[in-house]
Design a protein around this motif. Sequence first.
Motif, PDB file in Angstrom:
ATOM      1  N   SER A  92      -4.503 -12.423   1.191  1.00 54.29           N
ATOM      2  CA  SER A  92      -5.572 -12.236   0.202  1.00 54.29           C
ATOM      3  C   SER A  92      -5.139 -12.599  -1.213  1.00 54.29           C
ATOM      4  O   SER A  92      -5.919 -12.436  -2.155  1.00 54.29           O
ATOM      5  CB  SER A  92      -6.047 -10.774   0.221  1.00 54.29           C
ATOM      6  OG  SER A  92      -6.514 -10.394   1.491  1.00 54.29           O
ATOM      7  N   VAL A  93      -3.894 -13.072  -1.373  1.00 57.80           N
ATOM      8  CA  VAL A  93      -3.370 -13.430  -2.693  1.00 57.80           C
ATOM      9  C   VAL A  93      -3.105 -14.928  -2.735  1.00 57.80           C
ATOM     10  O   VAL A  93      -2.489 -15.481  -1.822  1.00 57.80           O
ATOM     11  CB  VAL A  93      -2.073 -12.653  -2.995  1.00 57.80           C
ATOM     12  CG1 VAL A  93      -1.515 -13.042  -4.361  1.00 57.80           C
ATOM     13  CG2 VAL A  93      -2.327 -11.148  -2.940  1.00 57.80           C
ATOM     14  N   VAL A  94      -3.604 -15.603  -3.779  1.00 60.56           N
ATOM     15  CA  VAL A  94      -3.467 -17.051  -3.894  1.00 60.56           C
ATOM     16  C   VAL A  94      -2.680 -17.407  -5.145  1.00 60.56           C
ATOM     17  O   VAL A  94      -2.589 -16.615  -6.097  1.00 60.56           O
ATOM     18  CB  VAL A  94      -4.847 -17.741  -3.947  1.00 60.56           C
ATOM     19  CG1 VAL A  94      -5.649 -17.447  -2.682  1.00 60.56           C
ATOM     20  CG2 VAL A  94      -5.633 -17.321  -5.195  1.00 60.56           C
ATOM     21  N   THR A  95      -2.108 -18.604  -5.121  1.00 54.49           N
ATOM     22  CA  THR A  95      -1.491 -19.182  -6.315  1.00 54.49           C
ATOM     23  C   THR A  95      -2.511 -20.110  -6.958  1.00 54.49           C
ATOM     24  O   THR A  95      -3.161 -20.900  -6.265  1.00 54.49           O
ATOM     25  CB  THR A  95      -0.222 -19.963  -5.956  1.00 54.49           C
ATOM     26  OG1 THR A  95       0.709 -19.079  -5.325  1.00 54.49           O
ATOM     27  CG2 THR A  95       0.423 -20.559  -7.201  1.00 54.49           C
ATOM     28  N   ILE A  96      -2.674 -20.010  -8.263  1.00 52.41           N
ATOM     29  CA  ILE A  96      -3.653 -20.807  -9.000  1.00 52.41           C
ATOM     30  C   ILE A  96      -2.933 -21.798  -9.896  1.00 52.41           C
ATOM     31  O   ILE A  96      -2.080 -21.399 -10.707  1.00 52.41           O
ATOM     32  CB  ILE A  96      -4.574 -19.912  -9.846  1.00 52.41           C
ATOM     33  CG1 ILE A  96      -5.324 -18.917  -8.958  1.00 52.41           C
ATOM     34  CG2 ILE A  96      -5.555 -20.758 -10.665  1.00 52.41           C
ATOM     35  CD1 ILE A  96      -6.107 -17.872  -9.737  1.00 52.41           C
ATOM     36  N   SER A  97      -3.252 -23.059  -9.750  1.00 54.70           N
ATOM     37  CA  SER A  97      -2.769 -24.095 -10.670  1.00 54.70           C
ATOM     38  C   SER A  97      -3.935 -24.505 -11.548  1.00 54.70           C
ATOM     39  O   SER A  97      -5.001 -24.883 -11.041  1.00 54.70           O
ATOM     40  CB  SER A  97      -2.233 -25.306  -9.899  1.00 54.70           C
ATOM     41  OG  SER A  97      -1.123 -24.939  -9.105  1.00 54.70           O
ATOM     42  N   ALA A  98      -3.758 -24.411 -12.857  1.00 53.13           N
ATOM     43  CA  ALA A  98      -4.837 -24.697 -13.799  1.00 53.13           C
ATOM     44  C   ALA A  98      -4.427 -25.816 -14.740  1.00 53.13           C
ATOM     45  O   ALA A  98      -3.283 -25.858 -15.210  1.00 53.13           O
ATOM     46  CB  ALA A  98      -5.193 -23.447 -14.596  1.00 53.13           C
ATOM     47  N   HIS A  99      -5.370 -26.718 -15.024  1.00 54.17           N
ATOM     48  CA  HIS A  99      -5.140 -27.828 -15.951  1.00 54.17           C
ATOM     49  C   HIS A  99      -6.308 -27.878 -16.928  1.00 54.17           C
ATOM     50  O   HIS A  99      -7.476 -27.921 -16.522  1.00 54.17           O
ATOM     51  CB  HIS A  99      -5.031 -29.152 -15.193  1.00 54.17           C
ATOM     52  CG  HIS A  99      -3.925 -29.179 -14.175  1.00 54.17           C
ATOM     53  ND1 HIS A  99      -2.622 -29.509 -14.487  1.00 54.17           N
ATOM     54  CD2 HIS A  99      -3.940 -28.896 -12.849  1.00 54.17           C
ATOM     55  CE1 HIS A  99      -1.877 -29.438 -13.402  1.00 54.17           C
ATOM     56  NE2 HIS A  99      -2.641 -29.060 -12.386  1.00 54.17           N
ATOM     57  N   THR A 100      -5.998 -27.853 -18.220  1.00 53.63           N
ATOM     58  CA  THR A 100      -7.009 -27.991 -19.260  1.00 53.63           C
ATOM     59  C   THR A 100      -6.564 -29.077 -20.224  1.00 53.63           C
ATOM     60  O   THR A 100      -5.470 -29.632 -20.102  1.00 53.63           O
ATOM     61  CB  THR A 100      -7.197 -26.667 -20.031  1.00 53.63           C
ATOM     62  OG1 THR A 100      -6.024 -26.415 -20.814  1.00 53.63           O
ATOM     63  CG2 THR A 100      -7.430 -25.499 -19.089  1.00 53.63           C
ATOM     64  N   TYR A 105      -3.040 -21.155  -0.725  1.00 54.95           N
ATOM     65  CA  TYR A 105      -3.110 -19.931   0.061  1.00 54.95           C
ATOM     66  C   TYR A 105      -1.757 -19.614   0.688  1.00 54.95           C
ATOM     67  O   TYR A 105      -0.829 -20.419   0.665  1.00 54.95           O
ATOM     68  CB  TYR A 105      -4.195 -20.059   1.124  1.00 54.95           C
ATOM     69  CG  TYR A 105      -5.590 -20.076   0.541  1.00 54.95           C
ATOM     70  CD1 TYR A 105      -6.371 -18.925   0.514  1.00 54.95           C
ATOM     71  CD2 TYR A 105      -6.124 -21.235  -0.023  1.00 54.95           C
ATOM     72  CE1 TYR A 105      -7.650 -18.927  -0.038  1.00 54.95           C
ATOM     73  CE2 TYR A 105      -7.392 -21.252  -0.575  1.00 54.95           C
ATOM     74  CZ  TYR A 105      -8.146 -20.096  -0.587  1.00 54.95           C
ATOM     75  OH  TYR A 105      -9.402 -20.098  -1.141  1.00 54.95           O
ATOM     76  N   ALA A 106      -1.655 -18.402   1.258  1.00 56.40           N
ATOM     77  CA  ALA A 106      -0.386 -17.938   1.817  1.00 56.40           C
ATOM     78  C   ALA A 106       0.127 -18.839   2.928  1.00 56.40           C
ATOM     79  O   ALA A 106       1.338 -18.946   3.130  1.00 56.40           O
ATOM     80  CB  ALA A 106      -0.544 -16.506   2.326  1.00 56.40           C
ATOM     81  N   ASP A 107      -0.776 -19.527   3.645  1.00 61.42           N
ATOM     82  CA  ASP A 107      -0.348 -20.414   4.731  1.00 61.42           C
ATOM     83  C   ASP A 107      -0.021 -21.824   4.246  1.00 61.42           C
ATOM     84  O   ASP A 107       0.284 -22.708   5.046  1.00 61.42           O
ATOM     85  CB  ASP A 107      -1.409 -20.474   5.832  1.00 61.42           C
ATOM     86  CG  ASP A 107      -2.736 -21.064   5.340  1.00 61.42           C
ATOM     87  OD1 ASP A 107      -2.824 -21.445   4.151  1.00 61.42           O
ATOM     88  OD2 ASP A 107      -3.682 -21.142   6.149  1.00 61.42           O
ATOM     89  N   GLY A 108      -0.082 -22.040   2.923  1.00 60.70           N
ATOM     90  CA  GLY A 108       0.252 -23.333   2.348  1.00 60.70           C
ATOM     91  C   GLY A 108      -0.922 -24.264   2.159  1.00 60.70           C
ATOM     92  O   GLY A 108      -0.788 -25.311   1.510  1.00 60.70           O
ATOM     93  N   SER A 109      -2.091 -23.933   2.700  1.00 61.39           N
ATOM     94  CA  SER A 109      -3.269 -24.784   2.531  1.00 61.39           C
ATOM     95  C   SER A 109      -3.797 -24.674   1.111  1.00 61.39           C
ATOM     96  O   SER A 109      -3.560 -23.682   0.411  1.00 61.39           O
ATOM     97  CB  SER A 109      -4.360 -24.389   3.521  1.00 61.39           C
ATOM     98  OG  SER A 109      -4.720 -23.025   3.354  1.00 61.39           O
ATOM     99  N   THR A 110      -4.495 -25.708   0.669  1.00 59.51           N
ATOM    100  CA  THR A 110      -5.000 -25.753  -0.706  1.00 59.51           C
ATOM    101  C   THR A 110      -6.500 -26.013  -0.731  1.00 59.51           C
ATOM    102  O   THR A 110      -7.079 -26.506   0.245  1.00 59.51           O
ATOM    103  CB  THR A 110      -4.296 -26.843  -1.526  1.00 59.51           C
ATOM    104  OG1 THR A 110      -4.550 -28.119  -0.940  1.00 59.51           O
ATOM    105  CG2 THR A 110      -2.788 -26.598  -1.586  1.00 59.51           C
ATOM    106  N   ALA A 111      -7.114 -25.678  -1.838  1.00 53.03           N
ATOM    107  CA  ALA A 111      -8.545 -25.920  -2.045  1.00 53.03           C
ATOM    108  C   ALA A 111      -8.813 -25.886  -3.539  1.00 53.03           C
ATOM    109  O   ALA A 111      -8.066 -25.281  -4.314  1.00 53.03           O
ATOM    110  CB  ALA A 111      -9.395 -24.877  -1.329  1.00 53.03           C
ATOM    111  N   SER A 112      -9.879 -26.528  -3.935  1.00 48.61           N
ATOM    112  CA  SER A 112     -10.279 -26.472  -5.334  1.00 48.61           C
ATOM    113  C   SER A 112     -11.132 -25.229  -5.573  1.00 48.61           C
ATOM    114  O   SER A 112     -11.568 -24.555  -4.632  1.00 48.61           O
ATOM    115  CB  SER A 112     -11.076 -27.726  -5.710  1.00 48.61           C
ATOM    116  OG  SER A 112     -12.267 -27.810  -4.932  1.00 48.61           O
TER     117      SER A 112
END
Length: 357
Positions: free
Chosen positions: A59-67, A113-120
């Motif tokens: 239930s915890v994700v890593t967020i990559s942000a670009h501005t 996500y915890a399993d390594g998958s990514t999404a926008s």
Amino acid sequence: MARRPRSGPVVLAVVALLGGVVGGGVVALIGWWSGWATHESSSTASCSVAPVAERTLPSVVTISAHTSTGSGTGSGVVTRLSGVAGTVIVTNEHVVFPGGATTGAAPQLTLTYADGSTASATLLGADQLTDLAVLRPAADAPKAPAIPIGSSADLRVGDPVIALGAPLGLSSTVTSGIVSATDRYVRVPSDTGAAAHLIDAVQTDAAINPGNSGGALTDCSGRLVGINSAGASPGGESGSSGLGFAIPVDFAVPTARELAANGSVDRPVLGLQVQTVRSSLTDPAAETRLMIEQVEPGGAAQRGGLEAGDVILSVDGSPVHSSDDLVQAQLKATVGDRLKVTVLRDGKQVSTTLTMS
């Protein structure tokens, strides 16, 4: 009163907003409320971390942000909010705006996500004043489980807690500790000059490092009790020093719900402008108070009978010495709340009630 007042804090420590480029999180000086919570704890100050981590990390994700002004990484929590369709990600405002700019093009956001998958993801709403933001994962994002919601009101000093997030960009990191204090007020200025205000924050000695921001602070049942937001260390030092702060879930959830529904928070204001004054012009140690410079027409202050020149002594029984004290009262209030305000006018104490709107 302006919605983002600026006031010089008492400098006690160096604090880092914990999202941001690895090794380069936003660093600022803060002052915090010095009163410690007095709750007693019946906890043994320990719990089995492994099963909590196993249940909660998805239930915890890593967020990559670009501005346009910067890039960085932080953390977020998958949750459900009543009245909001589907699952959303709750995180910190400074995670989605790592460069500090809140205007211009929307941030580009990627979830890992915890399993390594990514999404926008897209930004539903953000509030700089309370350092909260809500994201909507893309339709093709993994169906991660929503974290159960606990209660920060039930926390007592000494209770064990678990912090989950992506410190230094290291996804799915787990640390544990205890609740060191509750009901903290932490003012966190940014490099843009604006400040975030952590209200009734949970203080913990669980290791909190840059990148943990927006992650989960849970109890031993894996229920969310706070959103990790800031860490502090003595001046001149860096890294975790056992001083971490989380936004309490009882405050974060209703704010996040409003951000998801409306994109912003429509909070009541006091309707006045103030300046700091001292009780003695010759004694630098004399206590400070706030004098009302201007009362906004039609605002709560005017309707309650406050006048320019009044010196504010207290709000709902709590002494007022700085604009931050008023910010706390304002952030905790909802439309219709009645606040008792005591002022000094012409040498006499006068009390009135303001109805917030």
